[in-house]
Design a protein around this motif. Structure first.
Motif, PDB file in Angstrom:
ATOM      1  N   GLN A   4       1.074  -1.398   0.220  1.00 29.64           N
ATOM      2  CA  GLN A   4      -0.018  -0.004  -0.132  1.00 29.64           C
ATOM      3  C   GLN A   4       1.107   1.118  -0.257  1.00 29.64           C
ATOM      4  N   TYR A   5       1.600   1.052   0.650  1.00 29.95           N
ATOM      5  CA  TYR A   5       2.721   2.417   0.680  1.00 29.95           C
ATOM      6  C   TYR A   5       3.968   2.768  -0.243  1.00 29.95           C
ATOM      7  N   SER A   6       4.103   1.516  -0.752  1.00 27.44           N
ATOM      8  CA  SER A   6       4.052   1.771  -2.576  1.00 27.44           C
ATOM      9  C   SER A   6       4.015   2.190  -3.413  1.00 27.44           C
ATOM     10  N   LEU A   7       2.686   1.935  -3.627  1.00 28.04           N
ATOM     11  CA  LEU A   7       1.205   2.240  -4.354  1.00 28.04           C
ATOM     12  C   LEU A   7       1.822   4.100  -4.542  1.00 28.04           C
ATOM     13  N   GLN A   8       2.424   4.581  -3.514  1.00 30.93           N
ATOM     14  CA  GLN A   8       1.762   6.036  -3.337  1.00 30.93           C
ATOM     15  C   GLN A   8       3.818   7.067  -3.122  1.00 30.93           C
ATOM     16  N   SER A   9       4.789   5.855  -3.475  1.00 30.18           N
ATOM     17  CA  SER A   9       5.815   6.266  -3.119  1.00 30.18           C
ATOM     18  C   SER A   9       6.560   6.063  -3.944  1.00 30.18           C
ATOM     19  N   GLU A  10       7.694   6.797  -4.137  1.00 31.74           N
ATOM     20  CA  GLU A  10       9.129   6.654  -5.742  1.00 31.74           C
ATOM     21  C   GLU A  10      10.013   5.575  -4.251  1.00 31.74           C
ATOM     22  N   LEU A  11      10.363   4.400  -4.280  1.00 33.90           N
ATOM     23  CA  LEU A  11      11.480   4.092  -4.299  1.00 33.90           C
ATOM     24  C   LEU A  11      12.419   3.560  -4.582  1.00 33.90           C
ATOM     25  N   MET A  12      13.635   3.882  -4.471  1.00 34.23           N
ATOM     26  CA  MET A  12      14.739   2.976  -5.124  1.00 34.23           C
ATOM     27  C   MET A  12      14.759   1.915  -5.368  1.00 34.23           C
ATOM     28  N   ASP A  13      15.411   0.803  -7.002  1.00 32.65           N
ATOM     29  CA  ASP A  13      15.452  -0.252  -7.402  1.00 32.65           C
ATOM     30  C   ASP A  13      16.018  -0.848  -6.624  1.00 32.65           C
ATOM     31  N   GLU A  14      15.706  -1.617  -5.394  1.00 33.50           N
ATOM     32  CA  GLU A  14      15.631  -2.547  -4.233  1.00 33.50           C
ATOM     33  C   GLU A  14      17.053  -3.156  -4.954  1.00 33.50           C
ATOM     34  N   PRO A  43      -2.280   1.375   7.271  1.00 34.03           N
ATOM     35  CA  PRO A  43      -1.902   2.792   7.901  1.00 34.03           C
ATOM     36  C   PRO A  43      -1.161   2.789   9.049  1.00 34.03           C
ATOM     37  N   LEU A  44      -1.973   2.371   9.796  1.00 41.04           N
ATOM     38  CA  LEU A  44      -1.718   2.828  11.227  1.00 41.04           C
ATOM     39  C   LEU A  44       0.078   1.467  11.717  1.00 41.04           C
ATOM     40  N   LEU A  45       0.072   0.762  10.926  1.00 39.45           N
ATOM     41  CA  LEU A  45       1.251   0.096  10.899  1.00 39.45           C
ATOM     42  C   LEU A  45       2.308   0.982  10.064  1.00 39.45           C
ATOM     43  N   ILE A  46       2.488   1.756   9.606  1.00 42.23           N
ATOM     44  CA  ILE A  46       3.050   3.032   8.239  1.00 42.23           C
ATOM     45  C   ILE A  46       3.248   4.099   9.374  1.00 42.23           C
ATOM     46  N   ASN A  47       2.222   4.350   9.926  1.00 43.81           N
ATOM     47  CA  ASN A  47       2.696   6.026  11.239  1.00 43.81           C
ATOM     48  C   ASN A  47       1.887   6.352  12.306  1.00 43.81           C
ATOM     49  N   GLN A  48       2.362   4.691  13.084  1.00 44.68           N
ATOM     50  CA  GLN A  48       2.512   4.353  14.377  1.00 44.68           C
ATOM     51  C   GLN A  48       2.935   5.449  14.788  1.00 44.68           C
ATOM     52  N   GLY A  49       2.969   5.183  16.422  1.00 45.50           N
ATOM     53  CA  GLY A  49       3.681   5.879  17.059  1.00 45.50           C
ATOM     54  C   GLY A  49       3.956   4.670  18.296  1.00 45.50           C
TER      55      GLY A  49
END
Length: 394
Positions: free
Chosen positions: A156-166, A276-282
């Motif tokens: 879900q995160y990678s759909l909206q993010s630009e990632l360096m080639d793995e 989303p909680l796992l990505i932005n959680q505190g």
């Protein structure tokens, strides 16, 4: 062409290098002899012969389709009713695959039921101490389940993010992170590190071993020790299952009551919708302190100077103070604090920093030097960021 009934239309997603950010949503049409995927104005037709069907994602919620005739394409559908499609069942090799998929799904439900029943069998007093209780419950979670949850959240995160080639990122990070991984007391997780083109000074870890590092954090660090201090901290969050334990604690009494009532699907919904909680959680102060302490020990065991983490914390606090100086508007202050992502999700208190500094001051040793690998990483990350900032040629 045979008439297509409406019930044989399903929402789907396609994965291909020609699509925006590599993937897009579309529609799957199942006919008597073939499938048609329409994604982003592109239509791909696949015959039943040689068609491969598999499961993936969190708890195998997604159905994937592959075909050697279109090896560069991959499609998946989140509507599991596709496994009951009569046209697919008419193909013998597909019917057997779908039967196995249904059985695997039932097995996954059984595993989850066992986990929930363990919660029911815990003493009622466990509710008074969900910190301890969540740890006991989390230890019963299969590592494959954690990996699926982390993978689903990362997708879900990678759909909206630009990632360096793995592979490129792995080559750059391996000489830096390998000393940390070698001193881990167990090999429960296969850690995967990703670099995201994001100016926020942040990094986060997901269940199962996924760690994402923002380009902003890498470029803001002045030494490999600062970066590795942050990464050791994140590795502890994974190793001690802090993300899973957060989910269990957030469900709290509901988790136990749903098990008593037999509503396993309700519990699954709580967990699946928590990506989303796992990505932005505190994390709680207890979890943060544990990540500090064990991350520090990991650095020492790996023969890496442990001064890096408190030094980086202080740097972030100084930057935050300078940015907030003279700003009275609460909305603007909130935006700035969010921009310093690592501080917003990992609040560095004065006591925690002083404790780390005191421990580091008591250690007198010769540490390994990783400057060459670190500065090479920074150079390549800077090139990666510039490349994505350049306007596309018309």
């Amino acid at each position: 062409m045979s008439e297509v009934r409406s019930e044989y239309l399903y929402p789907c997603h396609g994965i291909h290098s020609a699509l925006p950010k590599g993937r897009a949503s579309g529609q799957l049409t199942i006919c008597k002899t073939h499938l048609m995927f329409t994604v982003n104005d592109k239509t791909v037709q696949l015959g039943f012969a040689e068609l491969e069907i598999s499961q993936g994602g969190a708890s195998d919620r997604l159905i994937f389709f592959n075909h050697p005739a279109c090896a560069d394409w991959r499609f998946y559908c989140s509507d599991r009713s596709v496994l009951k499609n009569p046209y697919l069942k008419q193909a013998p090799h597909l019917n057997s695959v779908m039967t196995k998929a249904t059985r695997k799904r039932q097995f996954n439900w059984l595993v989850l039921t066992v986990v929930v029943l363990l919660c029911v069998l815990l003493p009622v007093g466990l509710l008074a101490n969900l910190g301890t209780g969540s740890k006991m419950i989390a230890k019963q979670v299969p590592v494959e389940w954690e990996e699926s949850l982390g993978s689903s959240s990362f997708d879900q995160y990678s759909l909206q993010s630009e990632l360096m080639d793995e592979q490129h990122a792995e080559l750059l990070l391996k000489p830096l992170v390998q000393p940390l991984l070698e001193v881990l007391p167990n090999k429960r997780y296969q850690y995967q590190f990703y670099i995201s083109d994001d100016s926020e000074l942040n990094a986060f870890a997901l269940p199962g071993g996924v760690v994402v590092i923002n380009s902003g954090l890498i470029l803001a660090a002045d030494s490999p020790e600062e970066l590795l201090g942050v990464l050791s901290h994140e590795i502890v969050h994974v190793r001690e299952q802090h993300g899973i334990r957060n989910l269990i604690s957030s469900a709290g009494t509901y988790l136990i009551l749903s098990a008593i009532l037999g509503d396993v699907s309700g519990l699954m919904a709580v967990v699946v919708d928590s990506a989303p909680l796992l990505i932005n959680q505190g994390y709680s102060r207890q979890f943060e302190t544990q990540a500090d302490e064990q991350g520090f020990d990991m650095l020492v065991d790996a023969n890496i100077d442990p001064k890096g983490l408190p030094l980086f914390f202080n740097k972030l606090l100084d930057k935050e103070a300078k940015m907030l100086e003279g700003i009275g508007d609460e909305d603007q202050r909130g935006l700035i604090e969010t921009g310093l992502g690592f501080l917003s999700s990992h609040p560095a208190t004065k006591d925690r920093i002083e404790n780390l500094q005191a421990r580091a001051a008591s250690i007198d040793a010769e540490f390994i030097v990783l400057d060459e690998a670190f500065f090479k990483l920074q150079d390549k990350v800077a090139e990666f960021v510039v490349k994505h900032e350049e306007p596309e040629n018309e």
